[in-house]
Design a protein around this motif. Structure first.
Motif, short mmCIF file in Angstrom:
data_model
loop_
_atom_site.label_atom_id
_atom_site.label_comp_id
_atom_site.label_asym_id
_atom_site.label_seq_id
_atom_site.Cartn_x
_atom_site.Cartn_y
_atom_site.Cartn_z
N PRO A 115 0.52 -1.69 0.29
CA PRO A 115 -0.33 0.05 -0.03
C PRO A 115 0.87 1.25 -0.04
CG PRO A 115 0.10 -0.82 1.92
CD PRO A 115 0.63 -2.15 0.90
N VAL A 116 0.21 2.90 0.01
CA VAL A 116 0.71 3.44 -0.36
C VAL A 116 0.41 4.59 1.30
CG1 VAL A 116 0.91 5.67 -0.89
CG2 VAL A 116 0.47 3.80 -2.45
N GLU A 117 1.25 4.90 1.57
CA GLU A 117 0.80 5.47 3.00
C GLU A 117 0.79 6.64 3.11
OE1 GLU A 117 2.58 4.75 7.83
OE2 GLU A 117 4.00 4.49 5.62
N VAL A 118 -0.26 7.44 4.18
CA VAL A 118 0.00 9.44 3.87
C VAL A 118 -0.86 9.44 5.07
CG1 VAL A 118 -2.10 11.37 2.86
CG2 VAL A 118 -1.33 9.49 1.09
N ARG A 119 0.86 10.83 5.60
CA ARG A 119 0.29 11.74 7.06
C ARG A 119 0.57 12.99 6.29
NH1 ARG A 119 5.23 7.81 10.16
NH2 ARG A 119 6.05 7.61 7.77
N VAL A 120 0.66 13.00 7.87
CA VAL A 120 0.93 15.12 7.71
C VAL A 120 1.50 15.62 8.95
CG1 VAL A 120 -1.58 15.25 7.02
CG2 VAL A 120 -1.12 15.15 9.09
N ALA A 121 2.17 16.29 8.71
CA ALA A 121 3.13 17.51 9.11
C ALA A 121 2.89 18.92 9.69
CB ALA A 121 4.30 16.86 9.98
N SER A 122 2.97 19.37 10.46
CA SER A 122 3.21 20.98 10.35
C SER A 122 4.48 21.33 9.67
CB SER A 122 2.68 21.21 11.44
OG SER A 122 3.55 21.42 13.04
N ALA A 123 4.76 22.82 9.85
CA ALA A 123 5.88 23.43 9.39
C ALA A 123 6.43 23.50 9.89
CB ALA A 123 5.52 24.76 8.04
N ASP A 124 7.93 23.67 10.21
CA ASP A 124 8.98 23.54 10.78
C ASP A 124 10.25 24.87 10.44
OD1 ASP A 124 10.81 21.94 9.96
OD2 ASP A 124 10.18 20.32 10.97
N ASP A 125 11.09 24.94 11.19
CA ASP A 125 11.94 25.92 10.99
C ASP A 125 13.58 25.03 11.26
OD1 ASP A 125 12.40 25.80 13.98
OD2 ASP A 125 12.68 27.97 14.26
N ILE A 126 13.79 24.09 10.79
CA ILE A 126 14.95 23.16 10.82
C ILE A 126 15.35 23.29 9.56
CG2 ILE A 126 16.57 20.98 12.13
CD1 ILE A 126 13.50 20.37 13.60
N TRP A 127 16.56 23.68 9.44
CA TRP A 127 17.03 24.01 8.42
C TRP A 127 17.12 22.57 6.66
CZ3 TRP A 127 22.28 26.02 9.21
CH2 TRP A 127 22.07 27.23 9.80
N LEU A 128 17.23 20.93 7.27
CA LEU A 128 16.96 20.33 6.72
C LEU A 128 16.32 19.51 6.58
CD1 LEU A 128 21.28 19.17 5.96
CD2 LEU A 128 19.33 20.88 4.91
N SER A 129 14.91 20.13 7.57
CA SER A 129 13.32 18.70 8.03
C SER A 129 12.78 19.00 6.32
CB SER A 129 13.03 19.69 8.90
OG SER A 129 11.60 19.27 8.72
#
Length: 460
Positions: free
Chosen positions: A353-367
């Motif tokens: 299967p294909v997996e879908v998740r979410v996250a909020s924006a952050d300020d970590i340079w290589l995140s």
């Protein structure tokens, strides 16, 4: 495959520092090893391999502030258990707990939740051994340029200790159910906004998605007469769950999943039975679309509650290869629409299967979530089945929406493409050139994604 010239298992920070200095004296590169969970060669080295498995455990904890200092080689499984004993927890986790803390942070591991960031956003400070063997502490207020090592692929130094901001232990009410894919996509934004933790799995040839909603419970949500209340023998219970569709009545109170059912659901059905189907598909690839549709149609509902890490983490014993990209959340429907349209045309069918998740924006340079609210799309193929054309198709789709590859999953991007995707990318590379000008912590993968600091003397 890289074979280390030397293998070290330090037990103290002084031994870690000495190993880095000795490697420099011998002209050898150094890489810290995690648990080997990455699909990339991020930890590979022909020099000195630092196995930090003996540098483990919590060294300090303040249960009032939630600040906990942890040695870098601690696995998430061990950390979750030790935090639980202190009445604390990580605010968010992924679904695997085998990684070491430093490895999970360095590659940008994340869970899901529209108002929550990846694991690195829970870090308050880091201790690093730099290329000269010196030990430094960095945070947002002290040496902030080195604090980019929260998601840094080990390129700036060896993380020795991490100070996390934890939260009081909490219970999650889990609701998992099959829902038509079209309905999930239609309601994607509202589902992400309405639930603390939301994700879904979709089998590429099926019509159903497995939607997972995990929501936090306060102590007042527990039924004082139900199992899990003070003086009762079993686990906690969940408050009524919100209905699936607007206007639908809320569901019933949900108890902790009995041990026998947990074994049946996670070990028998999700691992043993699905593994059998995968092996059948590998033996007869022409059956894969049918098996895939069968897996989709066989999805079942379950609701239960448990301590947070027992809900976040699930056993994954069926082997696969994986690629994952972070895309702007508003681009998700386009990405999935293209996958739905084009995957059935591939010569080699897709079992997983294909997996879908979410996250909020952050300020970590290589995140991967730097500066933008993010949807994560992870694709998989069962081990031993062809995957290259599928992964190439996926990369071509996400490229059109500025997708950023997960640092620990399979991808083909190099410095030119990555520079355009990360606003602070060149700044990170300048810091790396300053603290590790000889690429003491380098390897082939870091050269692919960050270049060689020895060639950056005239970098603008």
């Amino acid at each position: 495959m890289a074979v280390p010239a030397r293998w070290c298992q330090p037990r103290t920070e002084a031994e870690i520092s000495a190993a880095v200095k000795d490697a420099a004296a011998d002209g050898l590169p150094v890489r810290a090893l995690g648990s080997g969970h990455s699909f990339t060669s991020a930890a590979a080295t022909a020099g000195v391999a630092l196995d930090l498995s003996r540098w483990s455990g919590i060294t300090a904890a303040d249960t009032q502030t939630g600040l906990v200092t942890v040695r870098a080689g601690t696995t998430l499984r061990t950390l979750n258990a030790e935090l639980g004993g202190l009445g604390l927890a990580m605010a968010n986790l992924g679904d695997i707990d085998a990684q070491t803390l430093a490895g999970a942070l360095s590659t940008g591991t994340h869970g899901t939740g529209a108002r929550l960031g990846g694991l690195a956003t829970q870090v308050e400070a880091l201790d690093l051994v730099l290329a000269d063997g010196s030990l430094v502490t960095c945070s947002a207020a002290s040496r902030p340029e080195l604090f980019a090592a929260r998601v840094g692929l080990g390129a700036l130094g060896v993380i020795t200790s991490v100070t996390l901001r934890c939260v009081p232990s909490f219970t999650l009410a889990a609701d998992e159910r099959p829902v038509p894919v079209d309905e999930v996509l239609e309601q994607f934004d509202s589902l992400a906004a309405a639930n603390d933790h939301f994700e879904f799995y979709w089998f590429p040839y099926g019509r159903q998605a497995l939607v997972k909603r995990n929501n936090r419970l306060s102590p007042g949500d527990r039924d004082p007469k139900a199992p899990g209340s003070p003086g009762s023998p079993a686990g906690p219970v969940a408050a009524p769950m919100p209905g699936w569709r607007r206007g639908r009545p809320a569901g019933p109170v949900v108890a902790a999943m009995p041990g026998w059912r947990r074994f049946w659901e996670f070990e028998v059905m999700e691992n043993a039975a699905f593994g059998t189907l995968c092996r059948l598909g590998r033996a007869r690839p022409s059956l894969i679309p049918v098996l895939n549709r069968f897996s989709s149609a066989a999805l079942s509902s379950r609701s239960y509650a448990d301590v947070s890490h027992r809900v976040f983490v699930t056993p994954r014993r069926v082997r696969f290869v994986e690629s994952e990209y972070a895309v702007p959340r508003e681009s998700l429907l386009h990405v999935l629409g293209e996958l739905r349209r084009q995957v059935p045309r591939l010569d080699d069918p897709v079992m997983f299967p294909v997996e879908v998740r979410v996250a909020s924006a952050d300020d970590i340079w290589l995140s991967t979530a730097y500066g933008r609210d993010t949807a994560y799309v992870a694709i998989h193929q069962y081990t031993g089945l062809p995957y290259r054309s599928y992964f190439d198709l996926f990369e071509s789709i996400v490229a059109s929406v500025a997708g950023r590859p997960h640092w620990g999953k399979m991808h083909t991007l190099g410095t030119e493409r990555l520079r355009a995707l990360y606003p602070r990318y060149d700044e990170f590379r300048r810091v790396r050139a300053e603290v590790d000008p000889e690429a003491r912590f380098g390897n082939a993968y870091l050269t692919q994604v960050l270049g060689d600091p020895r060639l950056l003397a005239d970098f603008p």
